[in-house]
Design a protein around this motif. Structure first.
Motif: not given
Length: 115
Positions: A30-31, A36-37
Motif C-alpha cells: 500500500e505504501f 510518497q516516501l
C-alpha cells in the motif's frame, strides 16, 4: 568476538545498525510509491534474538545510533558510556540524561541486544 569484560556492555554479535535515506521499514504494497516516501536519515537496528533466532528491528534516533556505534568499537561500562555519548553529541550529562540512558540500556538488554 570474545568475552564480555566484567561490568561492561557487549553487543549481540548478530546485530546490524543500518542508515537509510528512505523509511524502508514502512514500505509495503500500500505504501511503495517513492514520491510518497519522505527522504531523511533513518537508523534501523536489527538483531537476531538468541533464544528463538527471530530477527527483530527497531528504528532508533541519532543519539541511540551513536551509542550503538561506540559499543561496536569497544565494550564499555554504562557509567563511562553515557557521559561519553553526551559529550560526543554536545549534550550535558545531567541526572535526567543519565537516568534516561540507564533506562534505554535496560530496554536494550531486555531485547537481548547485549550478551
Amino acid at each position: 568476538r570474545g568475552k564480555t569484560e566484567r561490568g561492561k556492555l557487549r553487543l549481540n554479535p548478530a546485530h546490524v545498525l543500518a542508515t537509510y535515506v528512505w523509511p524502508v521499514h514502512f514500505i509495503s504494497e500500500e505504501f511503495k510509491d517513492p514520491k510518497q516516501l519522505p527522504r531523511g536519515q533513518y537508523h534501523l537496528l536489527l538483531w537476531r534474538e538468541p533464544d528463538t533466532l527471530d530477527v527483530k528491528f527497531m528504528e532508533v534516533n541519532p543519539l541511540v545510533a551513536s551509542l550503538i556505534q561506540r559499543l561496536e568499537r569497544k565494550q564499555a561500562k554504562p557509567a563511562e558510556l553515557l557521559p561519553a555519548i553526551a559529550r560526543a553529541n554536545a549534550l550535558k550529562a545531567s541526572p535526567e540524561f543519565l537516568a534516561e540512558g540507564r533506562a534505554l540500556l535496560a530496554d536494550l538488554a531486555a531485547k537481548k541486544l547485549f550478551v
